[in-house]
Design an enzyme around this catalytic site. Structure first.
Site, PDB file in Angstrom:
ATOM      1  N   ARG A 173       0.820  -1.213   0.000  1.00  0.00           N
ATOM      2  CA  ARG A 173       0.000   0.000   0.000  1.00  0.00           C
ATOM      3  C   ARG A 173       0.852   1.260   0.000  1.00  0.00           C
ATOM      4  O   ARG A 173       0.416   2.335  -0.408  1.00  0.00           O
ATOM      5  CB  ARG A 173      -0.965  -0.037   1.194  1.00  0.00           C
ATOM      6  CG  ARG A 173      -1.940   1.087   1.230  1.00  0.00           C
ATOM      7  CD  ARG A 173      -3.223   0.836   2.036  1.00  0.00           C
ATOM      8  NE  ARG A 173      -3.213  -0.218   3.003  1.00  0.00           N
ATOM      9  CZ  ARG A 173      -2.812  -0.100   4.276  1.00  0.00           C
ATOM     10  NH1 ARG A 173      -2.359   1.050   4.724  1.00  0.00           N
ATOM     11  NH2 ARG A 173      -2.868  -1.140   5.084  1.00  0.00           N
ATOM     12  N   TYR A 187     -16.021  20.380 -11.040  1.00  0.00           N
ATOM     13  CA  TYR A 187     -16.485  19.031 -11.388  1.00  0.00           C
ATOM     14  C   TYR A 187     -17.600  18.633 -10.421  1.00  0.00           C
ATOM     15  O   TYR A 187     -17.433  18.731  -9.214  1.00  0.00           O
ATOM     16  CB  TYR A 187     -15.278  18.097 -11.276  1.00  0.00           C
ATOM     17  CG  TYR A 187     -15.512  16.655 -11.620  1.00  0.00           C
ATOM     18  CD1 TYR A 187     -15.904  16.274 -12.905  1.00  0.00           C
ATOM     19  CD2 TYR A 187     -15.296  15.659 -10.676  1.00  0.00           C
ATOM     20  CE1 TYR A 187     -16.092  14.938 -13.213  1.00  0.00           C
ATOM     21  CE2 TYR A 187     -15.476  14.322 -10.991  1.00  0.00           C
ATOM     22  CZ  TYR A 187     -15.872  13.973 -12.262  1.00  0.00           C
ATOM     23  OH  TYR A 187     -16.055  12.642 -12.572  1.00  0.00           O
ATOM     24  N   ASP A 200      -7.710  21.496  -9.418  1.00  0.00           N
ATOM     25  CA  ASP A 200      -7.969  20.362 -10.304  1.00  0.00           C
ATOM     26  C   ASP A 200      -7.390  20.750 -11.658  1.00  0.00           C
ATOM     27  O   ASP A 200      -7.954  21.572 -12.376  1.00  0.00           O
ATOM     28  CB  ASP A 200      -9.483  20.087 -10.383  1.00  0.00           C
ATOM     29  CG  ASP A 200      -9.803  18.826 -11.185  1.00  0.00           C
ATOM     30  OD1 ASP A 200      -9.024  18.493 -12.107  1.00  0.00           O
ATOM     31  OD2 ASP A 200     -10.840  18.192 -10.898  1.00  0.00           O
ATOM     32  N   LYS A 239      -8.005  10.605 -17.565  1.00  0.00           N
ATOM     33  CA  LYS A 239      -8.272  11.316 -18.807  1.00  0.00           C
ATOM     34  C   LYS A 239      -7.041  11.255 -19.728  1.00  0.00           C
ATOM     35  O   LYS A 239      -6.747  10.203 -20.236  1.00  0.00           O
ATOM     36  CB  LYS A 239      -8.727  12.747 -18.497  1.00  0.00           C
ATOM     37  CG  LYS A 239      -9.861  12.805 -17.440  1.00  0.00           C
ATOM     38  CD  LYS A 239     -11.182  12.246 -17.937  1.00  0.00           C
ATOM     39  CE  LYS A 239     -12.216  11.959 -16.864  1.00  0.00           C
ATOM     40  NZ  LYS A 239     -12.556  13.015 -15.952  1.00  0.00           N
TER      41      LYS A 239
HETATM   42  C1  LIG Z   1     -13.122  12.955 -14.664  1.00  0.00           C
HETATM   43  C2  LIG Z   1     -12.742  14.084 -13.799  1.00  0.00           C
HETATM   44  C3  LIG Z   1     -12.466  13.893 -12.442  1.00  0.00           C
HETATM   45  C4  LIG Z   1     -12.657  12.577 -11.748  1.00  0.00           C
HETATM   46  O1  LIG Z   1     -11.777  11.577 -12.196  1.00  0.00           O
HETATM   47  P1  LIG Z   1     -12.163  10.038 -12.029  1.00  0.00           P
HETATM   48  O2  LIG Z   1     -10.900   9.325 -12.342  1.00  0.00           O
HETATM   49  O3  LIG Z   1     -13.272   9.781 -12.992  1.00  0.00           O
HETATM   50  O4  LIG Z   1     -12.603   9.842 -10.612  1.00  0.00           O
HETATM   51  C5  LIG Z   1     -12.063  14.988 -11.711  1.00  0.00           C
HETATM   52  N1  LIG Z   1     -11.943  16.207 -12.261  1.00  0.00           N
HETATM   53  C6  LIG Z   1     -12.197  16.420 -13.563  1.00  0.00           C
HETATM   54  C7  LIG Z   1     -12.026  17.783 -14.122  1.00  0.00           C
HETATM   55  C8  LIG Z   1     -12.620  15.373 -14.369  1.00  0.00           C
HETATM   56  O5  LIG Z   1     -12.916  15.608 -15.652  1.00  0.00           O
END
Ligand SMILES: *Cc1c(COP(=O)(O)O)cnc(C)c1O
Length: 390
Positions: free
Chosen positions: A55, A108, A180, A205
């Site tokens: 972990r 988000y 973010d 992404k």
């Molecule tokens: C998709 C996304 C997330 C969350 O990511 P996951 O891996 O799906 O949990 C957070 N912030 C933004 C801007 C996103 O597009």
């Protein structure tokens, strides 16, 4: 070393690869010691590439952490099983009962849900603010404000925030700035050069880039590293080595993929701009996008994700537009090699600080790596279906 060379060689230190080109996938829940002194030393080195318990990390996850630090200019990186877990891990590592958080209104949506539900239950209060607030954020900072959270561009509506101005106001009052940075990626926005303290990515992404794994990570400067690592470790966050491998593999081609996504999306967006049905384009590289000037000043590129707003359109017409696409698949997420289309209903219900007054529906596209002429033909037919029903 120039950037392209750094990207191609990052995360490939021989201590991780043992000479293989790619860092191997280590499946290990524990890593054993030969001597008691090695075991003792592992305590001291737990966040420094030491090998002790699965972990805490293994060579595959350490290689990904190293790569993220390299690309973003960070001192430390912690991995999470998804982007959302990275957001919750970052916030919960620093916010305590009685604290106050300032959250961008265009964040988000699940991040908003975290604030309104779990954080509220834990006694952490959130104020949502207009993402275009800039230096005006000072007026909202209270004595108990702990975190200003930014997301730029905002999810779906794509406003670009004035992050240097917000960071400056935050630091004057000893408030941390979390961002973010998923859209910017570690290549197009350098958070630590703009005053951000903690940078969060949904590696799901563009970093993974092939729509086949969920990955989250947070990078930080040294000042916040220990607390982030300790708290996230206490909550049991870790990333599977298979998914860490996929993220690493994505990083080595991230730059060329982004360039092609950017080129294709700009072509599609310029085509859309001239469509009579389109009210305006919400792409950071377009003047019609709120905060375009901050994108020009602070970012070094764009990518395949943007939105556009139609002049008008009831639900049946939007449904006709969205259904029957050949290349744009209907689906959440973005950042893979494929094109996606989505519409969002009731945006105004999520915008408690800044409102949403567009008359027509908003459509979000992720423009993939297909031939852009095929994508435009797909959209042309979509508008035909739309106009028939309108
Ligand atoms: C998709 C996304 C997330 C969350 O990511 P996951 O891996 O799906 O949990 C957070 N912030 C933004 C801007 C996103 O597009």
């Amino acid at each position: 070393m120039k950037e392209d060379t750094r990207i191609a060689s990052t995360g490939r230190d021989k201590k991780y690869t043992h000479g293989a080109i790619n860092t191997p996938v280590y499946h290990a829940s524990t890593l054993t010691f030969d001597t008691v002194s090695e075991m003792k030393a592992s305590y001291a080195s737990r966040h420094k590439g030491g090998l002790s318990y699965g972990r805490r990390g293994n060579p595959t996850t350490y290689a990904l952490e190293q790569a993220m630090c390299d690309l973003e200019g960070a001192d430390g990186c912690f991995l999470y099983p998804s982007g959302l877990a990275a957001i919750t891990g970052a916030i919960l590592s620093f916010a305590s009962a009685g604290d106050h958080i300032l959250m961008a209104d265009g964040v988000y949506e699940p991040t908003r849900g975290l604030c309104r539900n779990m954080l509220k239950r834990l006694g952490i209060e959130t104020t949502f603010y207009d993402p275009m607030i800039g230096a005006g954020i000072s007026d909202l900072i209270r004595d108990n404000t702990k975190i200003i959270f930014v997301e730029s561009p905002c999810s779906v509506t794509m406003e670009i925030q004035d992050i240097p101005a917000i960071s400056k106001a935050a630091h004057l009052r000893d408030v941390m700035v979390m961002m973010d940075n998923t859209w910017g990626t570690p290549l197009h926005f350098k958070p630590f050069d703009h005053g951000v303290d903690l940078s969060i990515h949904a590696g799901t992404k563009y970093i993974v880039g092939h729509s086949d794994a969920m990955v989250g990570c947070v990078t930080t400067r040294a000042a916040h590293a220990e607390q982030l690592f300790d708290m996230s470790y206490q909550m049991g966050y870790c990333l599977s080595p298979d998914d860490a491998y996929l993220a690493l593999r994505g990083i080595w081609t991230l730059k060329v993929r982004l360039k092609q996504h950017e080129k294709n999306a700009l072509k599609v967006a310029h085509w859309l701009e001239n469509r009579p049905e389109v009210d305006h384009i919400r792409h950071p590289a377009f003047k019609s996008c709120p905060g375009h000037e901050f994108w020009q000043r602070d970012f070094t590129g764009s990518n395949g994700l943007f939105s556009f707003v139609l002049k008008e359109g009831h639900e049946a017409a939007t449904t006709a537009l969205m259904e029957g696409m050949k290349h744009f698949k209907m689906g959440f997420s973005w950042g893979g090699y494929e094109s996606l289309i989505l519409t969002y209903y009731g945006i105004q219900n999520y915008r408690t600080a800044s409102g949403w007054t567009a008359k027509g529906p908003l459509i979000r596209l992720h423009v993939g790596l297909e031939d852009v002429d095929d994508l435009i033909a797909d959209l042309e037919q979509a508008f035909e279906r739309f106009n028939k029903v309108l």
